[in-house]
Design an enzyme around this catalytic site. Sequence first.
Site, PDB file in Angstrom:
ATOM      1  N   ASP A 171       7.730 121.088 114.642  1.00 26.82           N
ATOM      2  CA  ASP A 171       8.385 119.814 114.925  1.00 26.82           C
ATOM      3  C   ASP A 171       9.889 120.070 115.143  1.00 26.82           C
ATOM      4  O   ASP A 171      10.254 120.995 115.858  1.00 26.82           O
ATOM      5  CB  ASP A 171       8.111 118.812 113.789  1.00 26.82           C
ATOM      6  CG  ASP A 171       8.446 117.381 114.165  1.00 26.82           C
ATOM      7  OD1 ASP A 171       7.583 116.697 114.724  1.00 26.82           O
ATOM      8  OD2 ASP A 171       9.582 116.956 113.917  1.00 26.82           O
TER       9      ASP A 171
ATOM     10  N   TYR B 231      16.775 111.777 116.177  1.00 26.72           N
ATOM     11  CA  TYR B 231      16.265 111.539 117.523  1.00 26.72           C
ATOM     12  C   TYR B 231      17.383 111.033 118.431  1.00 26.72           C
ATOM     13  O   TYR B 231      17.479 111.431 119.597  1.00 26.72           O
ATOM     14  CB  TYR B 231      15.116 110.530 117.487  1.00 26.72           C
ATOM     15  CG  TYR B 231      13.831 111.104 116.950  1.00 26.72           C
ATOM     16  CD1 TYR B 231      12.802 111.463 117.807  1.00 26.72           C
ATOM     17  CD2 TYR B 231      13.652 111.307 115.594  1.00 26.72           C
ATOM     18  CE1 TYR B 231      11.615 111.992 117.332  1.00 26.72           C
ATOM     19  CE2 TYR B 231      12.485 111.841 115.096  1.00 26.72           C
ATOM     20  CZ  TYR B 231      11.470 112.187 115.960  1.00 26.72           C
ATOM     21  OH  TYR B 231      10.310 112.727 115.482  1.00 26.72           O
TER      22      TYR B 231
ATOM     23  N   HIS C 129      -0.536 119.185 114.001  1.00 24.00           N
ATOM     24  CA  HIS C 129       0.920 119.217 114.046  1.00 24.00           C
ATOM     25  C   HIS C 129       1.543 119.687 112.739  1.00 24.00           C
ATOM     26  O   HIS C 129       2.596 120.314 112.738  1.00 24.00           O
ATOM     27  CB  HIS C 129       1.437 117.816 114.386  1.00 24.00           C
ATOM     28  CG  HIS C 129       2.905 117.730 114.581  1.00 24.00           C
ATOM     29  ND1 HIS C 129       3.571 118.395 115.589  1.00 24.00           N
ATOM     30  CD2 HIS C 129       3.875 117.054 113.887  1.00 24.00           C
ATOM     31  CE1 HIS C 129       4.861 118.127 115.521  1.00 24.00           C
ATOM     32  NE2 HIS C 129       5.072 117.327 114.493  1.00 24.00           N
TER      33      HIS C 129
END
Length: 423
Positions: free
Chosen positions: A214, A344, A401
């Site tokens: 990630d 982000y 993930h």
Amino acid sequence: MLKQLQRSVLVGSLVMANSLGQTSDAEALSGIQGQGDSSVITPFTVNVSESVLNDLEQRLADTRFPDQIGAPWVYGTDVTYLRELITYWQNEFDWREQERRLNSFDHYKTRIDGLDIHFIHQRSPEPNAIPIVITHGWPGSVAEFLDIIGPLTNPVAHGGRAEDAFHVVAPSMPGYGFSDKPNSRGMGPEQIADINAALMARLGYETYAAQGGDWGAFVSSWNAYKYPEHVTGLHLNLVLAEPPTDANDPTGGATAAELERMTARQASLGDGFAYGRIQGTRPQTLGYGLNDSPVGLAGWIIEKFQSWCDCDGHPESIFTKDELLTNVMVYWVTETATSAARLYYESSHQSAGGLIAMPPGRIEVSTGAALFPQELSLPPRAWAEAQYNITHWSEMPRGGHFAAFEQPELFVDDLRTFYRNFR
């Protein structure tokens, strides 16, 4: 179109400080030593106050659940499942037990670039262990790594070989978990990589391995790109690679099977990346709900575990309720849902055309890639080789993930195999 789809995917004690910490190395490496920073490394214990836990209990009791129509999970987190999880959280989940498990490892803090950075530093008993910095992502935390630290640091005690040992450093990224929240704009993956490099230097590690999934994959990639003389090898369980720009070879050397697998995985993920656009543009607006409602926070995070893990749509086929809630609790008790989401925004505003600010050139450090079948991105190897010096490529039989969390044995085995080349 392929390019657009690829981009949409993501995105010590004081005694120990005296023996291991050197500030000058950290300053030379990162150039970010902040005013008032020092080489001091202090022990840290996870210890949440009773008032925080009492407040949580009351908020859970006062929850107003929304209605739901349609099939479970189609519109988002399934209300029936979430009610069940919240009931467990209220009546059976024992945070103090999870604190004891977290505190069974060695936690520390040190100040870098004006921020107190939290990290687990678990040294191996083996004299020739390789230091490795392992970086988590969102919506994860260092809680993802609790099942791999023992096998990595003490392989003999877990059925492995002494020569495969690591000294494990697992930081909480700035704005996540028990690290400080950034107090100014611009803390993206590159800047976090600078902090990781400064941390490893302060711990006395001149060379070290780097691993990430990630956001940790991008932080570790920046580490390898900026500090190749210190990073001996890079291991990733998330690989994002751009499609080729050569009009004469639009597939860039990818096989038909690789393109089919990549396209199928992207189709199965569908519109599940809208969260990234929200966190990349309006994290503050979102943060009011996540910081105020534990059920809202759980709903936001658990949906990603349900959709991103290799669990056939049932997160508890892989994780226990305790594991899921411990990770949520790390965000709740530290009030870092908003600061974590801001990563982000910072990255997307440092990037020319996507959510991820990637290094501008090829990474020449020897790189190992572990592709788990339910990962967000499954690029063709040729595309990855254009971005990284791929020397190890593993196609995993299962997993998604949250690789270290989901499949700790497969994850550890691949790390051991790759880093045998550097011992």
